[in-house]
Design an enzyme around this catalytic site. Structure first.
Site, PDB file in Angstrom:
ATOM      1  N   LYS A  93      -3.100   7.410  20.490  1.00 51.31           N
ATOM      2  CA  LYS A  93      -3.215   7.952  19.130  1.00 51.31           C
ATOM      3  C   LYS A  93      -4.669   8.302  18.821  1.00 51.31           C
ATOM      4  O   LYS A  93      -4.956   9.288  18.140  1.00 51.31           O
ATOM      5  CB  LYS A  93      -2.683   6.936  18.125  1.00 51.31           C
ATOM      6  N   ASN A 145      -9.844  13.840  13.119  1.00 43.73           N
ATOM      7  CA  ASN A 145     -10.287  13.253  11.845  1.00 43.73           C
ATOM      8  C   ASN A 145     -11.811  13.275  11.757  1.00 43.73           C
ATOM      9  O   ASN A 145     -12.383  13.551  10.709  1.00 43.73           O
ATOM     10  CB  ASN A 145      -9.805  11.799  11.701  1.00 43.73           C
ATOM     11  N   GLY A 149       0.842  -1.200   0.000  1.00 43.16           N
ATOM     12  CA  GLY A 149       0.000   0.000   0.000  1.00 43.16           C
ATOM     13  C   GLY A 149       0.867   1.235   0.000  1.00 43.16           C
ATOM     14  O   GLY A 149       1.273   1.715   1.060  1.00 43.16           O
ATOM     15  N   THR A 150       1.179   1.753  -1.180  1.00 44.06           N
ATOM     16  CA  THR A 150       2.119   2.865  -1.268  1.00 44.06           C
ATOM     17  C   THR A 150       1.356   4.167  -1.475  1.00 44.06           C
ATOM     18  O   THR A 150       1.406   4.775  -2.538  1.00 44.06           O
ATOM     19  CB  THR A 150       3.141   2.601  -2.407  1.00 44.06           C
ATOM     20  N   GLY A 151       0.606   4.549  -0.428  1.00 45.35           N
ATOM     21  CA  GLY A 151      -0.050   5.857  -0.443  1.00 45.35           C
ATOM     22  C   GLY A 151       0.850   6.853   0.256  1.00 45.35           C
ATOM     23  O   GLY A 151       2.073   6.800   0.121  1.00 45.35           O
ATOM     24  N   ALA A 152       0.237   7.749   1.034  1.00 44.06           N
ATOM     25  CA  ALA A 152       1.016   8.772   1.732  1.00 44.06           C
ATOM     26  C   ALA A 152       1.957   8.133   2.756  1.00 44.06           C
ATOM     27  O   ALA A 152       3.162   8.395   2.758  1.00 44.06           O
ATOM     28  CB  ALA A 152       0.072   9.764   2.419  1.00 44.06           C
ATOM     29  N   GLY A 165       2.833   4.810   3.247  1.00 46.42           N
ATOM     30  CA  GLY A 165       3.764   3.835   2.670  1.00 46.42           C
ATOM     31  C   GLY A 165       4.818   4.501   1.809  1.00 46.42           C
ATOM     32  O   GLY A 165       6.003   4.140   1.854  1.00 46.42           O
ATOM     33  N   ASN A 197      -6.932  11.141  16.649  1.00 46.07           N
ATOM     34  CA  ASN A 197      -7.653  10.744  15.423  1.00 46.07           C
ATOM     35  C   ASN A 197      -9.167  10.815  15.571  1.00 46.07           C
ATOM     36  O   ASN A 197      -9.861  11.253  14.651  1.00 46.07           O
ATOM     37  CB  ASN A 197      -7.263   9.328  14.991  1.00 46.07           C
ATOM     38  N   ASN A 215      -4.084   3.020  11.325  1.00 43.43           N
ATOM     39  CA  ASN A 215      -4.696   3.712  12.453  1.00 43.43           C
ATOM     40  C   ASN A 215      -5.781   2.878  13.130  1.00 43.43           C
ATOM     41  O   ASN A 215      -6.325   1.956  12.529  1.00 43.43           O
ATOM     42  CB  ASN A 215      -5.358   5.003  11.979  1.00 43.43           C
TER      43      ASN A 215
END
Lengths: 311, 311
Positions: free
Chosen positions: B188, B196, B11-14, B16, B192, B106
């Protein structure tokens, strides 16, 4: 027709247009105060769209200044309560010493506001159980309901209260006498707080979406329970089956958009303080925490403020 | 550089892209699994935008199938947790018996999910205190922060846990050892859940708007108090000054849009269950009512569902 004398409708939106229209349609002497829709209504009159009893009043007494109406016997206030400050200049030209003021506004605070500025003993309140949408200038779409629960602000019903109720009933407006206006207002809030509120806070959803969502229905009921508990502390008893009945009633409304959602989506100010803020404050002052109502109030205040900014 | 062996980023989003990028930039053997951005990243590599330490990796090991990566020593899971079902097919080709799985996701539930399907003793969790936005395929904008609190799912820290923390610290990733992953996750959540959540529920507002609104700040604190109470019942102590500190921290973020708001506004599914649903259920099962979190969860579930429908 039982005479009500000279009637002014202050704020001819969905509520004012519909009820004022019914009274005029049944022969009462009704004078409509308008602003943005003055020209349109003066030209085209008022049109009530309804499956069973639609009607059109091609010509109505339309005004854009209260001075041109002059003193009345009964002033019906159906302005958005977010504009109530304007009543301080709009009402005086309409009032004699014995003029009655009937506010059809939702939530809490309007009775006190009118009482403070114009004297409490002339103030009456009416709770409208009706689904209306103003679809164009002077055009009101009637979906369902129509009943008005009507009571005195400053005490028990009087002969005049019953007279208005009777006159309304003879004019196509189902009307009942509220023995206690506070009771009636808190009962009405059991619908307005959850359904008007969640329709906005859950992302612009109509009553059918809320009723189809177990999650939102549960949240609506949790909110009702908080309102019931606060009302009880303030001396207003709301039976459980009244809460149950709100869901039966709402299931018949179909894809109705509560008036606050319509206001929100059309960029108008939402009546955040009378419907959510004031009940929250009064409930908490009476010792009821109301965390869900408080949060709904806080979210709606923010949503409304952002919505007004982006206008 | 402390060697971590062969690393896969799933998962290469923000998240990753940023952490995998830092590891590759510091000489680690990193293999990126991608889907929609595969072609772009294969051609243009990864770019991290940052005021102080920007960098560009013109060529990275990019894959669109886990079979082409093969077994690794460390698998870093940075997929949106709404897609965790896909891990059941994505992970097996990457795993040997001793492969470690580190989830940077998360909320609550990912550790248990990975533990159940791949064995609990290889699962680690990392909490990322970082402000990132993926602004284009293969491009991540780093606003602030970066620390990872890293712990073992199935018990106390081990030498391997410390080794990863040390390796991260030598690779530009500030990293600390979490003695108890549950403590770290609940801490955390104190950020969040309110930030969020309110960024979406209050109408699409960034952190600066929340911090400028006394009403929303109060609601954020009320939510934190509920989380703190639930965490305490579950054995996770969160001191009051940790809650205070979240407001100091957030005031430095400026107009940062929390990742859930970015997901929502770009029409992607929001991680409703791990961030709001699961903490609400666990807190309530432990006897803490959490009315505000429950309501926020219910509203977000509805907002997310309506948002997905209108996509």
């Amino acid at each position: 027709v039982i005479p009500l004398g000279k009637i002014a409708i202050v704020g001819t939106g969905a509520i004012g247009g519909y009820y004022g229209g019914l009274l005029a349609h049944h022969g009462h002497d009704v004078h409509f105060l308008l602003r943005s829709e003055y020209e349109a209504v003066r030209k085209n009159g008022l049109r009530i769209i309804d499956k069973e009893k639609p009607f059109h009043l091609p010509q109505v007494n339309a005004y854009n200044k209260p001075e041109n109406i002059g003193p009345c016997d009964l002033v019906i206030v159906s302005l958005k309560s977010t504009m109530n400050d304007q009543l301080l200049t709009l009402l005086p030209p309409l009032l004699r010493e014995d003029t009655l003021i009937l506010t059809l506004q939702n939530g809490l605070g309007a009775d006190e506001f009118l009482g403070k500025h114009f004297g409490p003993r002339r103030v009456l309140g009416g709770l409208c159980f009706v689904c209306l949408t103003r679809t164009a200038p002077g055009v009101v779409d009637h979906f369902a309901g129509g009943r008005i629960d009507l009571g005195e602000f400053a005490g028990k019903p009087q002969p005049r209260t019953q007279a208005i109720v009777d006159a309304f009933n003879k004019s196509g407006i189902e009307s009942t006498l509220a023995q206690n206006l506070g009771d009636a207002r808190w009962k009405k809030l059991c619908w307005n707080i959850p359904f008007n509120g969640l329709s906005i806070a859950a992302g612009g959803v109509d009553c059918a979406v809320i009723m189809a969502s177990p999650v939102l229905k549960k949240l609506a009921r949790d909110l009702m329970n908080e309102i019931q508990a606060a009302a009880r502390r303030l001396g207003h008893e709301i039976p459980d089956n009244y809460l149950d009945h709100q869901f039966v009633r709402t299931s018949k409304m179909g894809q109705y958009r509560p008036s606050s959602l319509v206001d929100f989506q059309e960029g108008r100010a939402v009546e955040v303080e009378p419907i959510w803020g004031e009940p929250c404050r009064r409930g908490q002052q009476a010792g009821e925490p109301m965390p869900r109502l408080e949060m709904l109030y806080e979210l709606l205040a923010s949503l409304d403020s952002e919505n007004q900014k982006s206008k």
